[in-house]
Design an enzyme around this catalytic site. Sequence first.
Site, PDB file in Angstrom:
ATOM      1  N   ASP A 102       5.261   7.282   7.491  1.00  0.00           N
ATOM      2  CA  ASP A 102       3.969   7.581   6.882  1.00  0.00           C
ATOM      3  C   ASP A 102       2.874   7.363   7.925  1.00  0.00           C
ATOM      4  OD1 ASP A 102       2.208   7.988   4.468  1.00  0.00           O
ATOM      5  OD2 ASP A 102       4.051   7.380   3.453  1.00  0.00           O
ATOM      6  N   ASP A 202      -0.792  11.016   5.352  1.00  0.00           N
ATOM      7  CA  ASP A 202      -1.406  10.599   4.096  1.00  0.00           C
ATOM      8  C   ASP A 202      -2.854  11.114   3.958  1.00  0.00           C
ATOM      9  OD1 ASP A 202      -1.168   8.548   1.811  1.00  0.00           O
ATOM     10  OD2 ASP A 202      -3.041   7.967   2.776  1.00  0.00           O
ATOM     11  N   GLU A 256      -0.063  15.631   3.488  1.00  0.00           N
ATOM     12  CA  GLU A 256      -0.496  15.425   2.100  1.00  0.00           C
ATOM     13  C   GLU A 256      -1.956  15.874   2.038  1.00  0.00           C
ATOM     14  OE1 GLU A 256      -0.946  12.118  -1.409  1.00  0.00           O
ATOM     15  OE2 GLU A 256      -1.891  11.874   0.530  1.00  0.00           O
ATOM     16  N   HIS A 345       6.128   8.169  -5.114  1.00  0.00           N
ATOM     17  CA  HIS A 345       5.587   6.837  -5.390  1.00  0.00           C
ATOM     18  C   HIS A 345       4.213   6.920  -6.060  1.00  0.00           C
ATOM     19  CE1 HIS A 345       3.394   8.057  -1.918  1.00  0.00           C
ATOM     20  NE2 HIS A 345       2.650   6.975  -1.947  1.00  0.00           N
ATOM     21  N   ASP A 346       3.632   8.112  -6.102  1.00  0.00           N
ATOM     22  CA  ASP A 346       2.320   8.293  -6.737  1.00  0.00           C
ATOM     23  C   ASP A 346       2.426   8.934  -8.110  1.00  0.00           C
ATOM     24  OD1 ASP A 346       0.858   7.276  -4.610  1.00  0.00           O
ATOM     25  OD2 ASP A 346       0.721   9.223  -3.619  1.00  0.00           O
TER      26      ASP A 346
HETATM   27  C1  GLC Z   1      -1.955   8.841  -0.707  1.00  0.00           C
HETATM   28  C2  GLC Z   1      -0.772   7.936  -0.964  1.00  0.00           C
HETATM   29  C3  GLC Z   1      -1.147   6.941  -2.007  1.00  0.00           C
HETATM   30  C4  GLC Z   1      -2.296   6.117  -1.503  1.00  0.00           C
HETATM   31  C5  GLC Z   1      -3.453   6.995  -1.054  1.00  0.00           C
HETATM   32  C6  GLC Z   1      -4.407   6.222  -0.221  1.00  0.00           C
HETATM   33  O1  GLC Z   1      -2.295   9.610  -1.782  1.00  0.00           O
HETATM   34  O2  GLC Z   1       0.346   8.702  -1.305  1.00  0.00           O
HETATM   35  O3  GLC Z   1      -0.089   6.099  -2.381  1.00  0.00           O
HETATM   36  O4  GLC Z   1      -2.738   5.270  -2.515  1.00  0.00           O
HETATM   37  O5  GLC Z   1      -3.039   8.078  -0.267  1.00  0.00           O
HETATM   38  O6  GLC Z   1      -3.846   5.922   1.036  1.00  0.00           O
END
Ligand code: GLC
Length: 571
Positions: A102, A202, A256, A345-346
């Site tokens: 990540d 991320d 992402e 995980h989200d």
């Molecule tokens: C992304 C991650 C998430 C995190 C956010 C802030 O969306 O997947 O888990 O809380 O970024 O870093």
Amino acid sequence: MSTDVDRAWWKEASVYQVYPRSFNDSDGDGLGDLQGIRNRADYFDELGVDVVWLCPVYDSPNADMGYDIRDYRSIMDEMGTMADWEGLLDDVHDRDMKLVMDLVVNHTSDEHAWFVESRDPDGGKDDWYIWRDGGPDEPPNNWISLFGGPAWTYDERREAWYLHLFDEKQPDLNWENPDIREAIYDMMTFWLEKGIDGFRMDAISCISKPHGLPDADTGEDWFDMDLYFNGPRIHEFMQEMAAETYENYDVMLIGETPGTDPEEAKQYYEDGVDVVVYFDHMDVTYGPGGKWSPDYVGMETLASAGDEELDEMLNTMDLADLQEAIRHWDEGVGDEWNCLYMGSHDQTRAVSRFGDDHEYHRESATLVATFLLTQRATPFLYQGDEIGMTNTDWDRDDIRDVEARGQVDILTDEHDVPYETIAPFVRNRSRDNARTPMQWDDSENAGFTDGDPWIQVNDDYDRINVERAMADPDSIFHYYRRLLDHRSESDVLVYGDTAYVLPDDEYPNVWAHRRTLGEDSVLVVLNWQAEKRDVAGIDGVDSPVLFGNYDGQTTDETTLRPYEARVYDLG
Ligand code: GLC
């Protein structure tokens, strides 16, 4: 074998996402760790995945469970040491798999040395974060954080405001400053040189902020967050990053990119990103109120609804919406490539969200698996979904997720909704559902830890666990394993074009699509409901069945059973 496809290892691969904190604890402190993952490295191999994506294991105070990084170049104490991490990399490579890390560079922790220095206006790093002067009562603009609450926090020490699109312990880096960019690129090269096989970037669409940080448009009950995403310099930054870091490495880049549509995604692809992560297909289950709408929660009926009604109210899905989301991205990016996930995980648990986690647990989890693994996209599996782990109930004190906590506070304090009314929402929305410990066996704490787990264990672990799943050839696990194996041998499943066949009014709640590559063609039919449905009228259902989630199916039987999934070989 057809050769006129644009091959890439990361298109053919399947990715398995590990949330290290909840995967396996080797030292009894209640938190998963790197040695714990190493002890289970064979498991990835047995399942048959190709890439392991590790959520953050860097040093962090864990305000957002590792997504608030204090030191990019060291491992969080609770997770182990750099030597453990190197050992894990070797374990993964020894099994012919790859490791993706990540990359969290929109923000750091407020405990990162850079931010600590930045709080001192004379410290030399005053411009590394996004600071604005002003009195303590008036934030620089009206932005709210993606986790709820204001996006600005006033720092008494510097007597200025800093921006955080996420939690207040996650200050946003100032990408306008070339020094910060260089520091990030150095750090990325540090990891690339260690031999990793990619980054999952991320919230990467947030790094460029709009000039002047203008107020966002608002209405009575909405707030336009578009300003946060794909800012004016985003593609310049992405291209610079590629040139300075990963361009000369054979790695997989997963972006992402919240707030991005397929047109915008194409620009990320040009910048060097291999797959972007989109959310449209996740949003289809939320209903009109969105993820945490107070209007929705405030409904009187919610408080008195029974389990089934709640399920319907909170977890609605129209297959036509799902198709629109998938198709929008598949067709929208043209020759470029997508990834697809049904859990992360989200998100909440795939079988609870898209299937029926009670009566048709196995059938619906394997239907979801069939959906995931037969699309034209690199499939991402989230830990535990391959054994059908489910959502669970949460007492208010047991909530660990910073987002859920914030939203619950807003709903109880600002909208006067009692927690009992919100509780079903938390079960249906909170990211904690995906973060309950991996269920390895039916021993105490599901075999995850000998200590006190950092987050509650789902109490269905006596039924749903890896040991049991592996011993049962008909389990969800073995279905995933067989279908993954099949996909890795099948060019048509990886590279074939998609034709969307159903849903339509004639076959309610039936999904169908065809994949075609040259002479090869398969038809996927999914009976996405608890009722039987005759599908005799669909072209191709008299063909041989290649794959299915029920035993004893015959090709002349055109009635699909509850949540039955079939893949037909059209030749
Ligand atoms: C992304 C991650 C998430 C995190 C956010 C802030 O969306 O997947 O888990 O809380 O970024 O870093």
